[in-house]
Design an enzyme around this catalytic site. Structure first.
Site, PDB file in Angstrom:
ATOM      1  N   GLU A  13     -17.228 -34.695  10.153  1.00  0.00           N
ATOM      2  CA  GLU A  13     -17.728 -33.342   9.942  1.00  0.00           C
ATOM      3  C   GLU A  13     -19.099 -33.165  10.621  1.00  0.00           C
ATOM      4  O   GLU A  13     -19.353 -32.141  11.267  1.00  0.00           O
ATOM      5  CB  GLU A  13     -17.834 -33.041   8.435  1.00  0.00           C
ATOM      6  CG  GLU A  13     -18.518 -31.744   8.078  1.00  0.00           C
ATOM      7  CD  GLU A  13     -17.835 -30.485   8.634  1.00  0.00           C
ATOM      8  OE1 GLU A  13     -16.715 -30.577   9.165  1.00  0.00           O
ATOM      9  OE2 GLU A  13     -18.446 -29.400   8.540  1.00  0.00           O
TER      10      GLU A  13
ATOM     11  N   HIS B  50     -14.019 -52.055  20.168  1.00  0.00           N
ATOM     12  CA  HIS B  50     -12.691 -52.060  20.809  1.00  0.00           C
ATOM     13  C   HIS B  50     -12.629 -51.070  21.964  1.00  0.00           C
ATOM     14  O   HIS B  50     -11.544 -50.671  22.380  1.00  0.00           O
ATOM     15  CB  HIS B  50     -11.603 -51.777  19.767  1.00  0.00           C
ATOM     16  CG  HIS B  50     -11.572 -52.818  18.688  1.00  0.00           C
ATOM     17  ND1 HIS B  50     -11.124 -54.098  18.904  1.00  0.00           N
ATOM     18  CD2 HIS B  50     -12.008 -52.789  17.405  1.00  0.00           C
ATOM     19  CE1 HIS B  50     -11.256 -54.806  17.791  1.00  0.00           C
ATOM     20  NE2 HIS B  50     -11.800 -54.021  16.861  1.00  0.00           N
TER      21      HIS B  50
ATOM     22  N   ARG C 235     -15.172 -12.709  13.750  1.00  0.00           N
ATOM     23  CA  ARG C 235     -13.762 -13.005  14.007  1.00  0.00           C
ATOM     24  C   ARG C 235     -13.439 -13.127  15.494  1.00  0.00           C
ATOM     25  O   ARG C 235     -12.328 -13.507  15.864  1.00  0.00           O
ATOM     26  CB  ARG C 235     -12.880 -11.912  13.396  1.00  0.00           C
ATOM     27  CG  ARG C 235     -13.059 -11.748  11.906  1.00  0.00           C
ATOM     28  CD  ARG C 235     -12.206 -10.616  11.403  1.00  0.00           C
ATOM     29  NE  ARG C 235     -10.798 -10.944  11.474  1.00  0.00           N
ATOM     30  CZ  ARG C 235     -10.118 -11.577  10.545  1.00  0.00           C
ATOM     31  NH1 ARG C 235     -10.727 -11.954   9.445  1.00  0.00           N
ATOM     32  NH2 ARG C 235      -8.845 -11.841  10.692  1.00  0.00           N
TER      33      ARG C 235
ATOM     34  N   TRP D 186     -10.932 -11.859  20.187  1.00  0.00           N
ATOM     35  CA  TRP D 186     -10.935 -13.279  20.507  1.00  0.00           C
ATOM     36  C   TRP D 186      -9.682 -13.477  21.348  1.00  0.00           C
ATOM     37  O   TRP D 186      -8.563 -13.396  20.837  1.00  0.00           O
ATOM     38  CB  TRP D 186     -10.866 -14.114  19.223  1.00  0.00           C
ATOM     39  CG  TRP D 186     -11.027 -15.579  19.482  1.00  0.00           C
ATOM     40  CD1 TRP D 186     -12.203 -16.272  19.578  1.00  0.00           C
ATOM     41  CD2 TRP D 186      -9.979 -16.540  19.655  1.00  0.00           C
ATOM     42  NE1 TRP D 186     -11.946 -17.597  19.811  1.00  0.00           N
ATOM     43  CE2 TRP D 186     -10.605 -17.795  19.868  1.00  0.00           C
ATOM     44  CE3 TRP D 186      -8.594 -16.483  19.668  1.00  0.00           C
ATOM     45  CZ2 TRP D 186      -9.885 -18.963  20.082  1.00  0.00           C
ATOM     46  CZ3 TRP D 186      -7.869 -17.641  19.884  1.00  0.00           C
ATOM     47  CH2 TRP D 186      -8.512 -18.874  20.084  1.00  0.00           C
TER      48      TRP D 186
ATOM     49  N   LYS E  44     -14.222 -17.166  13.514  1.00  0.00           N
ATOM     50  CA  LYS E  44     -14.305 -17.682  12.153  1.00  0.00           C
ATOM     51  C   LYS E  44     -12.932 -17.907  11.525  1.00  0.00           C
ATOM     52  O   LYS E  44     -12.711 -18.880  10.834  1.00  0.00           O
ATOM     53  CB  LYS E  44     -15.105 -16.695  11.304  1.00  0.00           C
ATOM     54  CG  LYS E  44     -15.290 -17.103   9.874  1.00  0.00           C
ATOM     55  CD  LYS E  44     -16.480 -17.996   9.729  1.00  0.00           C
ATOM     56  CE  LYS E  44     -16.662 -18.545   8.333  1.00  0.00           C
ATOM     57  NZ  LYS E  44     -17.282 -19.873   8.396  1.00  0.00           N
TER      58      LYS E  44
HETATM   59  C1  F6R Z   1     -15.903 -25.606  11.695  1.00  0.00           C
HETATM   60  C2  F6R Z   1     -15.027 -24.636  11.068  1.00  0.00           C
HETATM   61  C3  F6R Z   1     -13.576 -24.744  11.322  1.00  0.00           C
HETATM   62  C4  F6R Z   1     -12.783 -24.334  10.055  1.00  0.00           C
HETATM   63  C5  F6R Z   1     -11.282 -24.292  10.381  1.00  0.00           C
HETATM   64  C6  F6R Z   1     -10.453 -23.949   9.180  1.00  0.00           C
HETATM   65  O1  F6R Z   1     -17.242 -25.381  11.364  1.00  0.00           O
HETATM   66  O2  F6R Z   1     -15.472 -23.744  10.393  1.00  0.00           O
HETATM   67  O3  F6R Z   1     -13.217 -26.009  11.743  1.00  0.00           O
HETATM   68  O4  F6R Z   1     -13.054 -25.240   9.040  1.00  0.00           O
HETATM   69  O5  F6R Z   1     -11.037 -23.368  11.401  1.00  0.00           O
HETATM   70  O6  F6R Z   1     -10.773 -22.693   8.688  1.00  0.00           O
HETATM   71  P1  F6R Z   1     -10.399 -22.260   7.218  1.00  0.00           P
HETATM   72  O7  F6R Z   1     -11.177 -23.122   6.304  1.00  0.00           O
HETATM   73  O8  F6R Z   1     -10.771 -20.817   7.138  1.00  0.00           O
HETATM   74  O9  F6R Z   1      -8.922 -22.491   7.062  1.00  0.00           O
END
Ligand code: F6R
Length: 601
Positions: A476, A499, A27, A73, A596
């Site tokens: 992605e 472009h 986190r 964080w 995360k």
């Molecule tokens: C990239 C990644 C982030 C999450 C985003 C949304 O690998 O993990 O871009 O996808 O922060 O997070 P959630 O899905 O928890 O809402």
């Protein structure tokens, strides 16, 4: 976005708090700290950097039975020791996850009253405010109740007041917080993995509730300070889910779990018959429009969802990044379903978008991984993906599981809207069954993608191109690569390069071209030839075997129904991103500056 933990019980608290922090490190990891009570005195230790720095400066045998910990964080103030939590003012010591939005205003008021501040954090201001309120209220619960009416923004606080060394306190608004219970004592934590070494029994604290926790009791109060009863929930997973099981990184472990995750997610909603899809998804029948709202990779699954639902079910879909959607004019109405996609179920912008739709009386559906998370609880309907605990900051298996859900929804809506006929349905259902094996085969072929990674990992920029669904996959793949390897990477619609962006292509610039959509294949090939003739090093990712050698390397994707192809296509690119980051000695599971679960705006 910051992890908090607290313990009060019969056993020494430092080992428990550190083990909890280690499980929460995903986190945030720019500093860590702990506060504990010893001989009725609060002792605070903190260090810049990862938890290991803090751990090396602690005596695990300390006779202390009540403590709180934090892994940060940074939001307010740089990542250093002074800004690290816990913060202490007067009798109050706190750890915080979230942002106090009115902290500047509160700080001015407190400075006027003579408070001084060591850090630049909103948390220290909140701590001073608790101290200030306590002078009037003279009661801990009343102080906390008052604080919940004053603090604006998102917060989960773990709190020690030195006037009461027999209890730990907690309050929350928007940011997640659980209270866990065991025979040896009780915990507070941002997330379940933090407590799984000790217990799987927990309570979800709701917004504006106040918890008072001793070594053998948990009392929860509502905003009128009436005591309330809460259900004790049982987490069904195990601590093993949070261990690397021999893999060098969680990301690699999670990539390897994708065949199982796909199977578990699909099997939960689909037994091979259209009736099972009807049972689970018939609530979707009435909607004529869909808005998909999410952030990051979850937003990318939404883009694929849009492509699938529009093409196979003929329903218009609008996909928006949640941080934009929450503030924009929305043209939804009673025929619209707003779908929120989120692994964590706690992403602040996605949660705000959900609340906006609910305030406007629009139906909402959450596609979420974490059971009991805020988005899951607040949406009108929830579809859980079955990804299990995802620890690596860069998502892989949750992304695949979200795509699995969009594939199921598309199959169902496509069939009832008569775009998919019986014949196509039979083939499609067979392909669903084939998928886990195909995913496994791709993962087992990892050396092929690792070899390609070895050729490109020194490049300063890497492009991805594709059209239609392949562009959504490119986005992605590009995010995965850049977030863990720090190599600048951008995804473009293949037809758009000429472009402007094509001027960036020079000799040996890697261009990863995705071409799985048969209708657009020839068009994309023309765009590939344009970059090839300008010296690009082309890596073609396709389910077609070209007769012409207009590429340098080929990643061949197995034949599968187009509703499922994006899942097979992303996996080699996850593995490629992983190896590029590994060759560059990056911290794969905890990329710099990231966390995360993004519980701040
Ligand atoms: C990239 C990644 C982030 C999450 C985003 C949304 O690998 O993990 O871009 O996808 O922060 O997070 P959630 O899905 O928890 O809402």
């Amino acid at each position: 976005m910051c992890g908090i933990i607290g313990y009060i019980g019969k056993e020494k608290c430092i080992p428990k708090i550190i083990s909890g922090l280690e499980a929460l490190e995903y986190r945030g990891y720019d500093s860590a700290g702990i506060a504990y009570i010893k001989n009725n005195k609060v002792i605070i230790k903190k260090e810049k950097g990862k938890i290991i720095n803090l751990k090396n400066n602690l005596n695990f045998d300390e006779e202390t039975y009540l403590g709180i910990g934090h892994t940060r964080w940074a939001t307010h103030g740089e990542a250093n020791k002074v800004n690290a939590h816990p913060h202490n003012i007067g009798k109050w010591t706190i750890v915080h996850n979230g942002i106090i939005e009115n902290y500047a205003e509160l700080k001015l008021e407190l400075l006027d009253k003579g408070y001084t501040f060591k850090s630049n954090t909103d948390t220290e201001v909140a701590c001073a405010k608790l101290d200030d309120l306590y002078k009037d209220e003279k009661d801990i619960l009343k102080t906390l109740k008052k604080a919940t009416t004053i603090f604006k923004g998102s917060y989960a606080f773990g709190i020690i007041c030195s006037d009461d060394s027999s209890n730990l306190y907690a309050i929350r608004n928007t940011s997640p917080l659980i209270i866990a219970t065991s025979d040896e004592g009780n915990f507070i934590a941002s997330d379940v993995p933090a407590i799984l070494n000790y217990t799987n029994k927990y309570i979800l604290l709701d917004d504006c509730e106040i918890a008072k926790i001793s070594n053998n009791s948990i009392n929860i109060y509502n905003s009128s300070l009436e005591e309330i009863k809460k259900d004790i929930l049982t987490f069904e997973g195990s601590m093993e889910v949070a261990a690397k099981n021999g893999y060098e990184h969680f990301m690699l472990k999670e990539i390897n779990e994708q065949d199982k995750v796909f199977k578990d997610t699909i099997n939960f909603y689909f037994d091979g018959t259209i009736d099972s899809l009807k049972n689970n998804f018939s609530f979707l029948d009435k909607y004529k429009k869909i808005d998909i709202v999410a952030c990051g990779s979850a937003y990318h699954t939404g883009l694929i969802g849009k492509y699938l639902i529009e093409n196979y079910a003929n329903i218009p879909v609008n996909v928006e990044v949640a941080s934009e959607y929450r503030y924009k004019k929305c043209f939804y109405d009673k025929d619209t379903l707003v779908i929120l996609v989120s692994q964590s179920g706690e992403t602040a912008d996605t949660l705000a978008a959900l609340r906006k739709a609910k305030d406007d009386n629009i139906d909402t559906l959450a596609i979420v991984n974490v059971i009991g998370s805020s988005i899951a609880r607040e949406a009108d309907k929830v579809i859980y993906i079955k990804a299990g605990c995802e620890i690596a900051v860069a998502t892989t298996k949750a992304y695949t599981a979200q795509l699995a859900i969009f594939s199921l929804i598309t199959t169902y809506l496509g069939f009832i809207n008569k775009i998919i006929d019986e014949y196509e349905l039979t083939n499609l259902l067979d392909d669903f069954k084939k998928m886990p094996k195909e995913i496994k085969k791709i993962i087992d072929d990892y050396k092929k993608y690792f070899d390609i990674a070895d050729k490109i990992f020194k490049n300063k920029q890497i492009f991805f191109i594709g059209r239609g669904i392949d562009y959504a996959i490119s986005m992605e793949a590009s995010l995965k690569l850049k977030e863990i390897s720090y190599i600048n990477s951008v995804a473009y619609q293949a037809g758009e390069l000429k472009h402007g962006t094509i001027s960036l292509i020079e000799k040996n610039t890697p261009v990863i071209a995705i071409a799985t959509d048969k209708k657009l294949y020839e068009k994309t090939v023309s765009n590939i030839k344009e970059v090839k003739s300008r010296g690009a090093n082309v890596i073609l990712v396709s389910n077609q075997l070209p007769d012409d050698k207009f590429y340098d390397d080929l990643i061949l994707i197995p034949q599968i129904h187009p509703i499922l192809v994006s899942i097979l296509t992303i996996i080699p690119l996850q593995l490629l991103a992983y190896k590029v980051a590994k060759n560059n000695n990056c911290d794969i599971d905890k990329p710099r500056n990231l966390a995360k679960s993004v519980t701040v705006e």
